[in-house]
Design a protein around this motif. Structure first.
Motif, PDB file in Angstrom:
ATOM      1  N   THR A 134       0.827  -1.213   0.000  1.00 21.83           N
ATOM      2  CA  THR A 134       0.000   0.000   0.000  1.00 21.83           C
ATOM      3  C   THR A 134       0.857   1.257   0.000  1.00 21.83           C
ATOM      4  OG1 THR A 134      -1.759  -1.152   1.207  1.00 21.83           O
ATOM      5  CG2 THR A 134      -1.806   1.246   1.242  1.00 21.83           C
ATOM      6  N   LEU A 135       1.909   1.258   0.823  1.00 30.52           N
ATOM      7  CA  LEU A 135       2.797   2.414   0.888  1.00 30.52           C
ATOM      8  C   LEU A 135       3.567   2.582  -0.423  1.00 30.52           C
ATOM      9  CD1 LEU A 135       4.219   2.084   4.518  1.00 30.52           C
ATOM     10  CD2 LEU A 135       2.363   3.555   3.708  1.00 30.52           C
ATOM     11  N   LYS A 136       3.915   1.465  -1.066  1.00 31.95           N
ATOM     12  CA  LYS A 136       4.615   1.532  -2.347  1.00 31.95           C
ATOM     13  C   LYS A 136       3.707   2.131  -3.419  1.00 31.95           C
ATOM     14  CE  LYS A 136       8.126   0.794  -5.024  1.00 31.95           C
ATOM     15  NZ  LYS A 136       9.409   1.524  -4.830  1.00 31.95           N
ATOM     16  N   GLN A 137       2.434   1.781  -3.401  1.00 28.67           N
ATOM     17  CA  GLN A 137       1.482   2.343  -4.356  1.00 28.67           C
ATOM     18  C   GLN A 137       1.336   3.852  -4.137  1.00 28.67           C
ATOM     19  OE1 GLN A 137      -2.024   0.001  -3.643  1.00 28.67           O
ATOM     20  NE2 GLN A 137      -1.222  -1.816  -4.687  1.00 28.67           N
ATOM     21  N   TRP A 138       1.275   4.269  -2.879  1.00 25.11           N
ATOM     22  CA  TRP A 138       1.186   5.688  -2.550  1.00 25.11           C
ATOM     23  C   TRP A 138       2.444   6.415  -3.014  1.00 25.11           C
ATOM     24  CZ3 TRP A 138       2.300   8.158   2.780  1.00 25.11           C
ATOM     25  CH2 TRP A 138       1.862   9.496   2.785  1.00 25.11           C
ATOM     26  N   GLU A 139       3.578   5.802  -2.790  1.00 28.12           N
ATOM     27  CA  GLU A 139       4.860   6.362  -3.209  1.00 28.12           C
ATOM     28  C   GLU A 139       4.899   6.556  -4.726  1.00 28.12           C
ATOM     29  OE1 GLU A 139       8.985   4.090  -3.606  1.00 28.12           O
ATOM     30  OE2 GLU A 139       8.516   4.521  -1.507  1.00 28.12           O
ATOM     31  N   THR A 140       4.463   5.529  -5.455  1.00 29.42           N
ATOM     32  CA  THR A 140       4.434   5.600  -6.920  1.00 29.42           C
ATOM     33  C   THR A 140       3.499   6.703  -7.393  1.00 29.42           C
ATOM     34  OG1 THR A 140       4.915   3.225  -7.083  1.00 29.42           O
ATOM     35  CG2 THR A 140       3.970   4.293  -9.033  1.00 29.42           C
ATOM     36  N   HIS A 141       2.353   6.810  -6.719  1.00 33.30           N
ATOM     37  CA  HIS A 141       1.374   7.839  -7.078  1.00 33.30           C
ATOM     38  C   HIS A 141       1.962   9.241  -6.907  1.00 33.30           C
ATOM     39  CE1 HIS A 141      -2.344  10.124  -7.307  1.00 33.30           C
ATOM     40  NE2 HIS A 141      -2.097  10.619  -6.109  1.00 33.30           N
ATOM     41  N   MET A 142       2.619   9.498  -5.785  1.00 36.98           N
ATOM     42  CA  MET A 142       3.176  10.827  -5.521  1.00 36.98           C
ATOM     43  C   MET A 142       4.266  11.178  -6.524  1.00 36.98           C
ATOM     44  SD  MET A 142       3.293  11.189  -1.355  1.00 36.98           S
ATOM     45  CE  MET A 142       4.146   9.633  -1.058  1.00 36.98           C
ATOM     46  N   ASN A 143       5.132  10.219  -6.822  1.00 32.13           N
ATOM     47  CA  ASN A 143       6.204  10.486  -7.775  1.00 32.13           C
ATOM     48  C   ASN A 143       5.687  10.655  -9.195  1.00 32.13           C
ATOM     49  OD1 ASN A 143       8.762  10.440  -6.222  1.00 32.13           O
ATOM     50  ND2 ASN A 143       8.137   8.371  -5.709  1.00 32.13           N
ATOM     51  N   GLY A 144       4.542  10.061  -9.482  1.00 27.92           N
ATOM     52  CA  GLY A 144       3.968  10.181 -10.816  1.00 27.92           C
ATOM     53  C   GLY A 144       3.301  11.509 -11.078  1.00 27.92           C
ATOM     54  N   LEU A 145       3.085  12.297 -10.020  1.00 28.52           N
ATOM     55  CA  LEU A 145       2.392  13.576 -10.172  1.00 28.52           C
ATOM     56  C   LEU A 145       3.313  14.718 -10.577  1.00 28.52           C
ATOM     57  CD1 LEU A 145       0.036  13.528  -7.060  1.00 28.52           C
ATOM     58  CD2 LEU A 145      -0.582  13.106  -9.442  1.00 28.52           C
ATOM     59  N   GLY A 146       4.603  14.589 -10.326  1.00 26.28           N
ATOM     60  CA  GLY A 146       5.507  15.706 -10.559  1.00 26.28           C
ATOM     61  C   GLY A 146       6.587  15.389 -11.567  1.00 26.28           C
ATOM     62  N   GLY A 150      13.877  15.228  -7.645  1.00 24.92           N
ATOM     63  CA  GLY A 150      13.919  14.388  -6.449  1.00 24.92           C
ATOM     64  C   GLY A 150      12.810  13.358  -6.404  1.00 24.92           C
ATOM     65  N   CYS A 151      13.110  12.208  -5.815  1.00 24.06           N
ATOM     66  CA  CYS A 151      12.118  11.136  -5.629  1.00 24.06           C
ATOM     67  C   CYS A 151      11.598  11.170  -4.197  1.00 24.06           C
ATOM     68  CB  CYS A 151      12.735   9.777  -5.918  1.00 24.06           C
ATOM     69  SG  CYS A 151      13.143   9.501  -7.653  1.00 24.06           S
ATOM     70  N   ILE A 152      10.378  10.710  -4.018  1.00 26.64           N
ATOM     71  CA  ILE A 152       9.774  10.621  -2.692  1.00 26.64           C
ATOM     72  C   ILE A 152       9.631   9.152  -2.324  1.00 26.64           C
ATOM     73  CG2 ILE A 152       7.722  11.111  -1.297  1.00 26.64           C
ATOM     74  CD1 ILE A 152       7.269  13.566  -3.044  1.00 26.64           C
ATOM     75  N   TYR A 153      10.119   8.778  -1.155  1.00 21.52           N
ATOM     76  CA  TYR A 153      10.007   7.413  -0.658  1.00 21.52           C
ATOM     77  C   TYR A 153       9.109   7.414   0.580  1.00 21.52           C
ATOM     78  CZ  TYR A 153      14.057   6.623  -3.682  1.00 21.52           C
ATOM     79  OH  TYR A 153      14.889   6.550  -4.766  1.00 21.52           O
ATOM     80  N   VAL A 154       8.546   6.251   0.884  1.00 23.88           N
ATOM     81  CA  VAL A 154       7.694   6.111   2.064  1.00 23.88           C
ATOM     82  C   VAL A 154       8.148   4.882   2.842  1.00 23.88           C
ATOM     83  CG1 VAL A 154       5.345   5.889   2.946  1.00 23.88           C
ATOM     84  CG2 VAL A 154       5.741   7.105   0.799  1.00 23.88           C
ATOM     85  N   GLU A 155       8.238   5.035   4.164  1.00 25.08           N
ATOM     86  CA  GLU A 155       8.704   3.925   5.010  1.00 25.08           C
ATOM     87  C   GLU A 155       7.962   3.935   6.342  1.00 25.08           C
ATOM     88  OE1 GLU A 155      13.077   2.591   5.498  1.00 25.08           O
ATOM     89  OE2 GLU A 155      12.678   3.886   7.236  1.00 25.08           O
ATOM     90  N   ASN A 156       7.499   2.764   6.736  1.00 20.38           N
ATOM     91  CA  ASN A 156       6.880   2.608   8.055  1.00 20.38           C
ATOM     92  C   ASN A 156       7.381   1.300   8.666  1.00 20.38           C
ATOM     93  OD1 ASN A 156       5.384   2.377  10.346  1.00 20.38           O
ATOM     94  ND2 ASN A 156       3.378   2.516   9.374  1.00 20.38           N
ATOM     95  N   LEU A 157       8.311   1.412   9.590  1.00 22.18           N
ATOM     96  CA  LEU A 157       8.852   0.254  10.300  1.00 22.18           C
ATOM     97  C   LEU A 157       8.372   0.222  11.744  1.00 22.18           C
ATOM     98  CD1 LEU A 157      12.561   0.450   9.036  1.00 22.18           C
ATOM     99  CD2 LEU A 157      10.659  -0.832   8.044  1.00 22.18           C
ATOM    100  N   VAL A 158       7.372   1.060  12.045  1.00 24.60           N
ATOM    101  CA  VAL A 158       6.968   1.259  13.442  1.00 24.60           C
ATOM    102  C   VAL A 158       5.631   0.609  13.760  1.00 24.60           C
ATOM    103  CG1 VAL A 158       6.400   3.005  15.172  1.00 24.60           C
ATOM    104  CG2 VAL A 158       8.276   3.399  13.573  1.00 24.60           C
ATOM    105  N   ASP A 159       4.614   0.851  12.906  1.00 22.08           N
ATOM    106  CA  ASP A 159       3.281   0.344  13.202  1.00 22.08           C
ATOM    107  C   ASP A 159       2.581  -0.033  11.898  1.00 22.08           C
ATOM    108  OD1 ASP A 159       2.507   2.778  12.045  1.00 22.08           O
ATOM    109  OD2 ASP A 159       2.321   3.772  13.991  1.00 22.08           O
ATOM    110  N   MET A 160       1.273  -0.171  11.937  1.00 25.74           N
ATOM    111  CA  MET A 160       0.510  -0.592  10.765  1.00 25.74           C
ATOM    112  C   MET A 160      -0.219   0.571  10.093  1.00 25.74           C
ATOM    113  SD  MET A 160       1.020  -3.773  10.273  1.00 25.74           S
ATOM    114  CE  MET A 160       1.580  -5.271  11.119  1.00 25.74           C
ATOM    115  N   GLU A 161       0.200   1.783  10.365  1.00 24.45           N
ATOM    116  CA  GLU A 161      -0.461   2.949   9.780  1.00 24.45           C
ATOM    117  C   GLU A 161      -0.126   3.077   8.297  1.00 24.45           C
ATOM    118  OE1 GLU A 161      -3.046   6.233  10.125  1.00 24.45           O
ATOM    119  OE2 GLU A 161      -2.531   4.668  11.557  1.00 24.45           O
ATOM    120  N   GLY A 162      -1.167   3.212   7.481  1.00 16.25           N
ATOM    121  CA  GLY A 162      -0.981   3.383   6.048  1.00 16.25           C
ATOM    122  C   GLY A 162      -1.069   4.839   5.646  1.00 16.25           C
ATOM    123  N   PRO A 163      -1.222   5.119   4.350  1.00 19.11           N
ATOM    124  CA  PRO A 163      -1.345   6.507   3.880  1.00 19.11           C
ATOM    125  C   PRO A 163      -2.483   7.220   4.583  1.00 19.11           C
ATOM    126  CG  PRO A 163      -1.085   5.002   2.032  1.00 19.11           C
ATOM    127  CD  PRO A 163      -1.288   4.143   3.243  1.00 19.11           C
TER     128      PRO A 163
END
Length: 402
Positions: A134-146, A150-163
């Motif tokens: 899910t986070l990878k899809q969000w990441e791809t979406h954000m980078n596809g808009l501009g 620079g590239c935008i990455y998303v990382e969550n190693l803490v909990d289960m919170e998504g976009p």
């Protein structure tokens, strides 16, 4: 009646992944989903679900073989299969699986990997795998808009919170009802804006200093406005006076903080002092509308209001539901970002663009922050930012000299 139904369209409630699974399960070819006769029976690992070790007798000796339960991309979970380690070439997915599994085992204070995983650990690993997707899809979406470098990455190693829910990523201002941005009517006639500015270039026409050096670093003190070249100017896109309008030039990461501050932003590469990092982007609304929304946001505990008071207190930028990566930047009393007001295609002093520049050299991996209560002389605006984990309510008073 029938002829009127020809152009009728109904939104499909199934995702592309679900539709792909159905097609492969039923053996249906669909070009729109990328399923052809040649790849209908292709198998690609989507993620790993579980793990086990079996002892197998080979001749007079015994060997331990590792097996992984594989979720195949484009196929339903009912078609998951156990595969020996030697059959798997997906090194990244194997690393993710072991990282998630070991993290959960350590949380349970288990020091050894069992021969088979219990259902709760398997459930955790699958949830982590789906979250990563899910986070990878969000990441791809954000980078596809501009079109920025620079590239935008998303990382969550803490909990289960998504976009974040009810948040739309944008790269430019969204103009609210009753507000118009008037484009500049004239531009400079320079061929070399930095070294040979005609009548002071765009900054000189506004009786201000040229803001950048030949490396694109801001050289005027915080508080002074920046006037960049615009679409009417004779200079080209590589002009030294076009910095903010080129967008984000550094690779940045939206990451989940481990100390209850929600999301944050860190840089993936070194940022030089005084260089542009990002804009504060959101929906431009009137102060009256901001007042109304502010009461609602206070109750919800999620407000991102940035008042623009350069000349008159008329407009506010609201990044609660529409914004860019600056939406996730946290507060610090020792910030590494500084706010500047920038004017490009719109010279209305009531509507500056808000740009963040590095106050010092920033190391790769360092979190980006700015002070919600920064103070300088002669300009004021208000920013209140908070999230579910931590509520920041701060009055940001910046006074810029005229």
């Amino acid at each position: 009646m029938a002829e009127n139904l020809k152009d009728c369209k109904v939104a499909c409630l199934a995702t592309f992944s679900q539709l792909e699974s159905i097609c492969r399960e039923e053996g249906v070819i669909c070009r729109d989903l990328g399923i052809t006769k040649n790849n209908l029976c292709h198998f690609e690992v989507e993620y790993l679900c579980s793990y086990k070790r079996n002892v197998i007798k080979v001749g007079k000796t015994q060997e331990v073989q590792e097996f992984y339960l594989v979720k195949w991309k484009g196929y339903p979970e009912s078609m998951n299969t156990w595969e020996p380690r030697k059959n798997l070439k997906c090194t990244d997915l194997l690393s993710y699986f072991w990282e998630d599994m070991m993290q959960e085992l350590l949380r349970r204070k288990k020091r050894t990997v069992p021969k088979t995983l219990d259902a709760s650990i398997v459930s955790h690993v699958i949830q982590r795998a789906k979250l990563r997707q899910t986070l990878k899809q969000w990441e791809t979406h954000m980078n596809g808009l501009g079109t920025h470098k620079g590239c935008i990455y998303v990382e969550n190693l803490v909990d289960m919170e998504g976009p974040p829910k009810n948040f739309t990523y944008i790269n430019d201002y969204k103009v609210g009802d009753g507000i118009s941005l008037n484009e500049v009517a004239v531009g400079c006639e320079c061929t070399d804006c930095l070294n040979n500015p005609v009548e002071g270039c765009c900054a000189g026409a506004s009786q201000h200093k040229f803001a950048y050096n030949d490396s694109g670093q801001v050289r005027i003190r915080p508080g002074l406005p920046i006037y960049e070249c615009n679409k009417r100017c004779c200079c080209g896109p590589e002009c030294s006076n076009r910095v903010v309008q080129k967008g984000i030039q550094y690779s940045l990461c939206i990451f989940r903080t481990d100390n209850g501050r929600g999301w944050g932003v860190r840089t993936m590469e070194r940022i030089r002092k005084n260089t542009f990092v990002m804009e504060y982007v959101g929906e431009i609304i009137t102060t009256e509308e901001a007042e109304r929304r502010g009461h609602i946001y206070d109750k919800e505990g999620a407000t991102y209001l940035f008042d623009l008071d350069y000349v008159d207190d008329e407009y506010t930028v609201d990044a609660a539901h529409y914004g860019n990566i600056s939406h996730f930047v946290n507060h610090s009393c020792d910030p590494n970002l500084q706010v500047y007001n920038v004017f490009i295609d719109n010279l209305d002093e009531r509507l500056p663009r808000i740009a963040f520049f590095a106050t010092r050299s920033i190391k790769s991996g360092e979190e980006l922050t700015f002070d919600y209560k920064m103070q300088s002389k002669c300009y004021s605006f208000c920013l209140i930012v908070c999230n579910e984990e931590a509520i920041f309510s701060g009055l940001l008073n910046l006074i810029y000299p005229k």
